[in-house]
Design a protein around this motif. Structure first.
Motif, short mmCIF file in Angstrom:
data_model
loop_
_atom_site.label_atom_id
_atom_site.label_comp_id
_atom_site.label_asym_id
_atom_site.label_seq_id
_atom_site.Cartn_x
_atom_site.Cartn_y
_atom_site.Cartn_z
N PHE A 1 -3.17 8.63 5.60
CA PHE A 1 -4.08 7.49 5.52
C PHE A 1 -4.18 7.09 4.05
CE2 PHE A 1 -5.27 10.35 8.92
CZ PHE A 1 -5.39 9.53 10.03
N PHE B 1 -5.69 4.43 1.23
CA PHE B 1 -6.70 3.44 0.89
C PHE B 1 -6.36 2.89 -0.50
CE2 PHE B 1 -8.47 6.68 3.64
CZ PHE B 1 -9.01 5.93 4.68
N SER B 2 -6.04 1.60 -0.55
CA SER B 2 -5.44 1.02 -1.76
C SER B 2 -6.37 0.02 -2.44
CB SER B 2 -4.12 0.31 -1.41
OG SER B 2 -3.25 1.17 -0.69
N LYS C 1 -5.19 8.91 -0.90
CA LYS C 1 -4.59 9.20 0.40
C LYS C 1 -5.08 10.52 0.96
CE LYS C 1 -0.25 10.79 -1.70
NZ LYS C 1 1.19 10.45 -1.86
N ASN D 1 -3.82 4.33 -5.05
CA ASN D 1 -4.05 4.79 -3.68
C ASN D 1 -4.85 6.08 -3.70
OD1 ASN D 1 -2.52 2.78 -2.41
ND2 ASN D 1 -0.64 4.00 -2.49
N GLY E 1 0.81 -1.20 0.00
CA GLY E 1 0.00 0.00 0.00
C GLY E 1 0.84 1.25 0.00
N VAL F 1 -5.28 -0.91 3.43
CA VAL F 1 -5.31 0.38 4.12
C VAL F 1 -4.02 0.53 4.91
CG1 VAL F 1 -6.53 -0.59 6.12
CG2 VAL F 1 -6.64 1.87 5.67
N SER F 2 -3.48 1.74 4.94
CA SER F 2 -2.22 2.00 5.64
C SER F 2 -2.34 3.29 6.44
CB SER F 2 -1.06 2.14 4.64
OG SER F 2 -0.97 1.04 3.77
#
Length: 366
Positions: free
Chosen positions: A139, A141-142, A160, A158, A54, A101-102
Motif C-alpha cells: 500500500f 501513500f504518495s 508504504k 511515498n 505513485g 494512493v496505490s
C-alpha cells in the motif's frame, strides 16, 4: 541540490550493510506496473505522468492534468500460476501539490494444503485437501510538491506498508519510505527515485502449531520470528522528447537500476552495489496512438563449456488513447528471456474532471 545530496548520503550509509543483507527482499515491488512502463523496460522515473507515478516516481504525480486519475492492471505469470494486480489513484491538492494512493498484490492462489491428506486410520482422503494463498501486498501513500526554489523541479515521497502472508503459516508487516524527484529543462527530462531509502523492515511472524509435526517428521528446522531488511534501490533516468513533423513525437529514455544488497548478475556489479542499464522509446501520433519498445535485464550467462555470453530482455508494446481513456498493451518477460514465458500485459488509464491546476503534459515548469 540538498535533496539529491540527501539521497546519496543515505544510500552510502546503507551500502556498508549490503554484504550481510539477503538479496531480493520484497522483489515483487521491482516488477513494474502499467503497460507503458513495462513496454519501455521500466524507464519511467523521468517521464511518468499518470497515476502510476505513485509506483515509478511520486514526483510525477504533478504531471497529471486532470482532477482525478486512475490506473488499473492485471497480469498473469508462469501460465497463470501467479497473478499480479495493481490499482492507483491520484488527485491535486492545490497548484503546487498532488496526492496519490496505490495498491499492489502479487500472489499464488489455490495452493493445495495436504497436511491432512490421510485420516487418522491411514485412509487416503482427498476431501481433506484445502487450499491457501501466498500473497504479497503493498500500500503506497504518495505526496508530490513543486519546488518553489528551482524552476522545473518536482519532489515526491511515498510512505508504504507491506503485508505478506503464507496462508495461516506465516505473515509479515513492513514499513518503508521512497523519495523521488523530476527535473524538466526544455525537451530534457531527468528523474531519480530512491526506494526504501531508510531500509524497509519486514517483521516475520510464524505459526509453528500449523506445521510443527510435518517439519519435525521430515527433519526440517522450525523457523524463528525474524526481521527481513529491504535495502535501498536507486532508479535514475534521462529522457528527451522531440516532434517529428506536425503529428508525430518521439520520446527516448535511458537509465540505471542500482541496487545496494551486494553483487547481482548485472552488467555493472561490485560487492557493494550492482547496476542494470535499461532503455526505452515511445513514438506517438497526435498523442493518441503509441508504439513502444525497450531493452533491459542484461545478464552474463555461462554455458556447459564454461563460455560466457550476455543476454538481454526485449520488450514491446502499443497504446491507444480515446478522450479520457487510455489502453496500453505490453509483451514482456518477468525473467530471463531464454527460459521464462513472455506475458501479455494490459492496463487501463482513466482521467476525468477539469483541474484548474493543470499544466501541459511533460512540459511543466519549462
Amino acid at each position: 541540490m540538498k535533496f539529491f545530496i540527501l539521497f546519496y548520503l543515505l544510500l552510502s550509509f546503507f551500502t556498508l550493510h549490503a554484504q550481510n543483507t539477503p538479496k531480493y527482499s520484497n522483489e515483487f515491488l521491482a516488477i513494474g506496473v502499467g503497460g507503458r512502463g513495462l513496454a519501455m523496460s521500466n524507464t519511467q522515473s523521468a517521464i511518468v505522468d499518470d497515476a502510476t507515478a505513485g509506483y515509478w516516481n511520486p514526483a510525477g504525480l504533478l504531471n497529471i492534468k486532470k482532477k482525478y486519475a486512475f490506473s488499473l492492471m492485471h497480469a498473469s505469470y508462469f501460465a497463470g500460476i501467479a497473478n499480479y494486480d495493481y490499482a492507483g489513484f491520484a488527485t491535486p491538492v492545490d497548484s503546487k501539490s498532488h496526492i496519490g494512493v496505490s495498491l499492489i498484490r502479487f500472489a499464488v492462489d489455490d495452493i493445495p494444503d495436504t497436511r491432512y491428506l490421510f485420516d487418522a486410520d491411514g485412509t487416503l482422503n482427498y476431501d481433506n485437501i484445502k487450499s491457501f494463498s501466498a500473497a504479497d501486498y503493498a500500500f503506497l501513500f504518495s505526496y508530490a510538491r513543486r519546488s518553489l526554489l528551482i524552476k522545473g523541479l518536482r519532489l515526491g515521497a511515498n510512505f508504504k506498508v507491506i503485508y505478506r502472508n503464507v496462508g495461516i503459516f506465516a505473515n509479515a508487516w513492513g514499513f518503508g519510505i521512497d523519495l523521488g524527484a523530476q527535473l524538466t529543462r526544455n525537451k530534457w527530462h531527468f528523474g531519480i527515485t530512491a526506494r526504501d531509502i531508510t531500509g524497509t523492515y519486514n517483521t516475520w511472524y510464524f505459526n509453528p502449531e500449523t506445521f510443527y509435526d510435518v517439519f519435525t517428521s521430515t527433519g526440517n528446522t522450525i523457523p524463528d520470528n525474524s526481521i527481513e531488511i529491504t535495502m535501498p534501490r536507486l532508479l535514475t533516468d534521462v529522457a528527451f522528447k522531440t516532434g517529428i513533423g506536425n503529428a508525430f513525437h518521439a520520446l527516448g529514455t535511458v537509465g540505471l537500476d542500482i541496487t545496494f544488497d551486494g553483487k547481482r548478475n548485472t552488467v555493472i556489479k561490485t560487492e557493494l552495489f550492482s547496476a542494470d542499464p535499461h532503455a526505452g522509446v515511445e513514438i506517438d501520433y497526435k498523442n493518441a496512438v503509441f508504439v513502444r519498445g525497450g531493452i533491459g535485464n542484461f545478464q552474463q550467462t555461462k554455458d556447459f563449456s564454461n563460455n560466457y555470453s550476455y543476454s538481454f530482455q526485449p520488450n514491446f508494446g502499443v497504446g491507444i488513447k480515446i478522450k479520457s481513456v487510455g489502453i496500453d498493451y505490453a509483451i514482456t518477460d518477468i525473467g530471463d528471456n531464454s527460459e521464462s514465458l513472455y506475458s501479455n500485459i494490459f492496463s487501463v488509464r482513466v482521467v476525468m474532471g477539469k483541474s484548474k491546476y493543470a499544466t501541459p503534459r511533460l512540459q511543466q515548469d519549462d
